[in-house]
Design an enzyme around this catalytic site. Structure first.
Site, PDB file in Angstrom:
ATOM      1  N   ARG A  39       0.815  -1.212   0.000  1.00 58.14           N
ATOM      2  CA  ARG A  39       0.000   0.000   0.000  1.00 58.14           C
ATOM      3  C   ARG A  39       0.855   1.270   0.000  1.00 58.14           C
ATOM      4  NH1 ARG A  39      -4.901  -2.127   3.938  1.00 58.14           N
ATOM      5  NH2 ARG A  39      -6.264  -2.744   2.232  1.00 58.14           N
ATOM      6  N   LYS A 207     -12.752 -12.266   7.712  1.00 59.75           N
ATOM      7  CA  LYS A 207     -13.833 -11.339   8.056  1.00 59.75           C
ATOM      8  C   LYS A 207     -15.155 -11.917   7.571  1.00 59.75           C
ATOM      9  CE  LYS A 207     -10.819  -7.373   7.610  1.00 59.75           C
ATOM     10  NZ  LYS A 207     -10.373  -6.462   6.546  1.00 59.75           N
ATOM     11  N   GLY A 360      -6.201  -6.632   1.399  1.00 56.94           N
ATOM     12  CA  GLY A 360      -4.849  -6.405   1.876  1.00 56.94           C
ATOM     13  C   GLY A 360      -4.095  -7.703   2.110  1.00 56.94           C
ATOM     14  N   GLY A 384     -12.434  -4.488   1.159  1.00 60.97           N
ATOM     15  CA  GLY A 384     -13.810  -4.110   1.466  1.00 60.97           C
ATOM     16  C   GLY A 384     -14.380  -3.185   0.401  1.00 60.97           C
TER      17      GLY A 384
HETATM   18  P1  ADP Z   1      -8.326  -9.776   2.922  1.00 60.82           P
HETATM   19  O1  ADP Z   1      -7.471  -8.794   3.697  1.00 60.82           O
HETATM   20  O2  ADP Z   1      -7.613 -10.340   1.752  1.00 60.82           O
HETATM   21  O3  ADP Z   1      -9.665  -9.205   2.589  1.00 60.82           O
HETATM   22  P2  ADP Z   1      -9.189 -11.020   5.380  1.00 60.82           P
HETATM   23  O4  ADP Z   1      -8.674  -9.843   6.125  1.00 60.82           O
HETATM   24  O5  ADP Z   1     -10.639 -11.257   5.370  1.00 60.82           O
HETATM   25  O6  ADP Z   1      -8.605 -11.013   3.886  1.00 60.82           O
HETATM   26  O7  ADP Z   1      -8.562 -12.351   5.992  1.00 60.82           O
HETATM   27  C1  ADP Z   1      -7.184 -12.620   5.967  1.00 60.82           C
HETATM   28  C2  ADP Z   1      -6.823 -13.519   7.113  1.00 60.82           C
HETATM   29  O8  ADP Z   1      -7.632 -14.673   7.130  1.00 60.82           O
HETATM   30  C3  ADP Z   1      -5.402 -14.020   7.028  1.00 60.82           C
HETATM   31  O9  ADP Z   1      -4.631 -13.389   8.021  1.00 60.82           O
HETATM   32  C4  ADP Z   1      -5.522 -15.529   7.249  1.00 60.82           C
HETATM   33  O10 ADP Z   1      -4.572 -16.017   8.156  1.00 60.82           O
HETATM   34  C5  ADP Z   1      -6.912 -15.665   7.806  1.00 60.82           C
HETATM   35  N1  ADP Z   1      -7.487 -16.993   7.587  1.00 60.82           N
HETATM   36  C6  ADP Z   1      -7.603 -17.665   6.428  1.00 60.82           C
HETATM   37  N2  ADP Z   1      -8.126 -18.875   6.621  1.00 60.82           N
HETATM   38  C7  ADP Z   1      -8.370 -18.994   7.931  1.00 60.82           C
HETATM   39  C8  ADP Z   1      -8.890 -20.033   8.760  1.00 60.82           C
HETATM   40  N3  ADP Z   1      -9.261 -21.198   8.250  1.00 60.82           N
HETATM   41  N4  ADP Z   1      -8.994 -19.798  10.084  1.00 60.82           N
HETATM   42  C9  ADP Z   1      -8.608 -18.615  10.601  1.00 60.82           C
HETATM   43  N5  ADP Z   1      -8.111 -17.602   9.885  1.00 60.82           N
HETATM   44  C10 ADP Z   1      -7.975 -17.778   8.562  1.00 60.82           C
HETATM   45 MG    MG Z   2      -7.456  -8.193   5.765  1.00 55.95          MG
END
Ligand code: ADP
Ligand code: MG
Length: 402
Positions: A39, A207, A360, A384
């Protein structure tokens, strides 16, 4: 009226003018070290163009979610250092958000100087639901840039938020879309207006409740929605499967059940899961079928058979949107699912598919797992924001620029 862009502002002339820029510098930190500078790198072009043109650049940004006040753990200090390096110019960091130090430094700026304000979320008015509180903070920001100031909105990751430094400030100053915001919106427009089919959406991450809301909307637009990461367990639970100690959003099980009933042929769930006893890098991993997760274990990645099926699905897609890692990719033992799916997207892109990565952590995963960044058509800085755009929602931070 169309949105005015940075080019329009540069054409007006910015030399000697105060320009407030909302950037997205919300990078992941581990013990004070930046683990992924994506970023920061993406924010440089707008800041550089303004500084090169002689503007007095004042940057505002947030880091993490400090709870209603100043918290040194969320200081932008490491970001100021990294931004200085990337920009090739010294970036001063104000000791406060809009306080006496910020004001004194802003007054002392000369042409081409760059000042970063401390974490805007140290001021609770930034995220207040009360319009007048947000407006008061926005006015304090405007004071920093002075009479003939301008506002450049370049923090794509926050344009879906009605916050003081994103939305309210744009109502007070001449406003322009920065390079990053303009580029992101262009890609999302392409994704929504001319998506070639099959259109596959890959969703994961942690999330869960945020993302469940988008599935309903995307299910009517996409040909397939592939679900992994922490959010798949609420769906598995909705199928009556026991998910052990995995991430579970119990109040959403009914919603997931309804989604599966209505869009069962669009939604694809993992068939095998990599489980462990604890959420830890060294917790021994074991692969089980998705309907046989032991009661005392948690799912931390999708298994190899799921990767195989998802890969097959993605191989003939012409449009792909990916948001959210398939597993806890930060731990090598639980990174294979994310890596496998990312490789499938890269392969499809190589065959001409249009692919967008949003989020992110997803973007960080691409870099950390050693995948080629140019293997995707676009890597978005905003998870988001891009999801809400694809849902067809109005993004306040974009709307206000119109
Ligand atoms: P993004 O930032 O790409 O939108 P999120 O913030 O929603 O993604 O989620 C990212 C996090 O989700 C990562 O830090 C990852 O470790 C976690 N994650 C992925 N799979 C699992 C799981 N099965 N249980 C807990 N956490 C998870
Ligand atoms: Mg995230």
């Amino acid at each position: 009226m169309a949105v005015q862009t940075l080019d329009d502002l540069l054409a007006e002339g910015v030399s000697g003018r105060g320009v407030l820029v909302r950037s997205d510098l919300n990078v992941p930190l581990d013990g004070g070290k930046i683990t992924d500078p994506g970023r920061i790198i993406a924010s440089v072009p707008t800041l550089k163009a303004l500084a090169d043109a002689g503007a007095k650049v004042i940057v505002t940004a947030h880091l993490g979610r400090p709870k209603g006040g100043v918290d040194p753990a969320f200081s932008l200090a490491p970001v100021a250092t990294a931004l200085s390096e990337r920009l090739g110019r010294h970036v001063q960091l104000a000791g406060d958000v809009v306080g006496t130090d910020a004001l004194a430094r802003a007054e002392g700026l000369t042409d081409g100087d760059v000042l970063l304000l401390e974490n805007i979320r140290f001021d609770p008015r930034e995220t207040s639901k009360d319009d007048s509180e947000r407006l008061a903070l926005a006015k304090a920001l405007v004071e920093l840039v002075g009479e003939d100031g301008a506002f450049v909105s370049d923090g794509f990751g926050v344009v879906h938020r009605k916050q003081a430094s994103v939305y309210d400030v744009a109502t007070l100053l001449p406003h322009y879309a920065g390079t990053l915001v303009a580029a992101e919106v262009k890609v999302l427009q392409q994704l929504t207006s001319s998506s070639e089919r099959p259109y596959a959406v890959v969703l994961g991450g942690s999330k869960v409740s945020d993302k469940l809301a988008v599935i309903e909307n995307l299910a009517t637009k996409a040909d397939s929605i592939v679900i992994g990461g922490g959010m798949c367990f609420t769906f598995l639970a909705a199928q009556g499967v026991s998910v052990g100690t995995s991430l579970l959003q119990e109040e959403m099980i009914d919603t997931c059940r309804q989604l599966l009933e209505t869009y069962g042929d669009v939604i694809h769930l993992p068939v095998d899961i990599v489980v462990a006893e604890k959420f830890a890098a060294d917790s021994p991993a074991e692969t089980v079928w998705a309907d046989s997760i032991p009661a005392d274990k948690m799912g931390l990645d999708i298994g190899p058979e799921s990767v195989k099926r998802f890969t097959k699905l993605l191989s003939n897609a012409r449009t792909i949107f990916w948001n959210g890692p398939m597993g806890v990719f930060e731990f090598p033992a639980f990174a294979a699912g994310t890596k496998g799916v990312a490789e499938a997207i890269v392969a499809a892109t190589g065959k001409g598919a249009f692919s967008v990565v949003g989020g992110g952590d997803s973007a960080a995963a691409v870099r950390q797992l050693g995948l080629p960044e140019d293997g995707f058509s676009h890597i978005s800085t905003g998870g988001g924001a891009s999801l809400e755009y694809l849902e067809g929602k109005t993004l306040p931070g974009i709307e206000v620029l119109n």
